[in-house]
Design an enzyme around this catalytic site. Structure first.
Site, PDB file in Angstrom:
ATOM      1  N   SER A   8       0.856  -1.176   0.000  1.00  0.00           N
ATOM      2  CA  SER A   8       0.000   0.000   0.000  1.00  0.00           C
ATOM      3  C   SER A   8       0.896   1.231   0.000  1.00  0.00           C
ATOM      4  CB  SER A   8      -0.888  -0.014   1.245  1.00  0.00           C
ATOM      5  OG  SER A   8      -1.755   1.096   1.262  1.00  0.00           O
ATOM      6  N   CYS A   9       0.412   2.307  -0.599  1.00  0.00           N
ATOM      7  CA  CYS A   9       1.137   3.579  -0.570  1.00  0.00           C
ATOM      8  C   CYS A   9       0.110   4.706  -0.478  1.00  0.00           C
ATOM      9  CB  CYS A   9       2.049   3.730  -1.785  1.00  0.00           C
ATOM     10  SG  CYS A   9       1.200   4.020  -3.349  1.00  0.00           S
ATOM     11  N   PRO A  10       0.545   5.927  -0.150  1.00  0.00           N
ATOM     12  CA  PRO A  10      -0.408   7.016   0.057  1.00  0.00           C
ATOM     13  C   PRO A  10      -1.356   7.271  -1.114  1.00  0.00           C
ATOM     14  CG  PRO A  10       1.733   7.661   0.878  1.00  0.00           C
ATOM     15  CD  PRO A  10       1.911   6.348   0.168  1.00  0.00           C
ATOM     16  N   GLY A  12      -1.914   5.077  -3.553  1.00  0.00           N
ATOM     17  CA  GLY A  12      -2.545   3.810  -3.926  1.00  0.00           C
ATOM     18  C   GLY A  12      -2.397   3.467  -5.390  1.00  0.00           C
ATOM     19  N   THR A  16       2.373   1.016  -4.842  1.00  0.00           N
ATOM     20  CA  THR A  16       1.659  -0.170  -4.356  1.00  0.00           C
ATOM     21  C   THR A  16       1.946  -1.357  -5.269  1.00  0.00           C
ATOM     22  OG1 THR A  16      -0.103   1.153  -3.375  1.00  0.00           O
ATOM     23  CG2 THR A  16      -0.639  -1.139  -3.913  1.00  0.00           C
TER      24      THR A  16
END
Length: 106
Positions: A8-10, A12, A16
């Site tokens: 996951s990443c900020p 998305g 990710t």
């Protein structure tokens, strides 16, 4: 050895999926069974089942944001790194997990 992961990443989006791909490629090189759930902008994809988690030797979480469903991993051996760290060092992480797993088998 079996590994499950969640990326996951900020935003998305890019990181990710890049982190998931890096983990999958490193696992393939190391001949390790892996399943990676992505929690991107379109929601969770390739979701881990309770069986996937139960059978995993390790859980790799590559998150720069909150991951949904963290309670699934209670009692499991968890490695947590940023998406960028996994993208850059997936092979080294996989090697370390293999070494740890061999140590447990003795």
């Amino acid at each position: 050895m079996k590994i499950v992961g969640v990326t996951s990443c900020p935003s998305g989006v890019a990181h990710t999926y890049m982190a998931a791909e890096a983990l999958e490629q490193a696992a393939k090189k190391a001949r390790v069974d892996i399943k990676v759930e992505t929690q991107g902008s379109s929601g969770a994809e390739n979701q881990l089942t309770s069986s996937d988690v139960a059978n995993a030797n390790f859980v790799v979480l590559t998150n720069d944001t909150n991951i949904n469903g963290m309670e699934r991993f209670k009692g499991k051996k968890v490695v947590q790194l940023s998406a960028t760290q996994i993208i850059e060092k997936a092979d080294a992480v996989m090697g370390k997990l293999l070494t740890l797993n061999k140590g447990e088998l003795k």
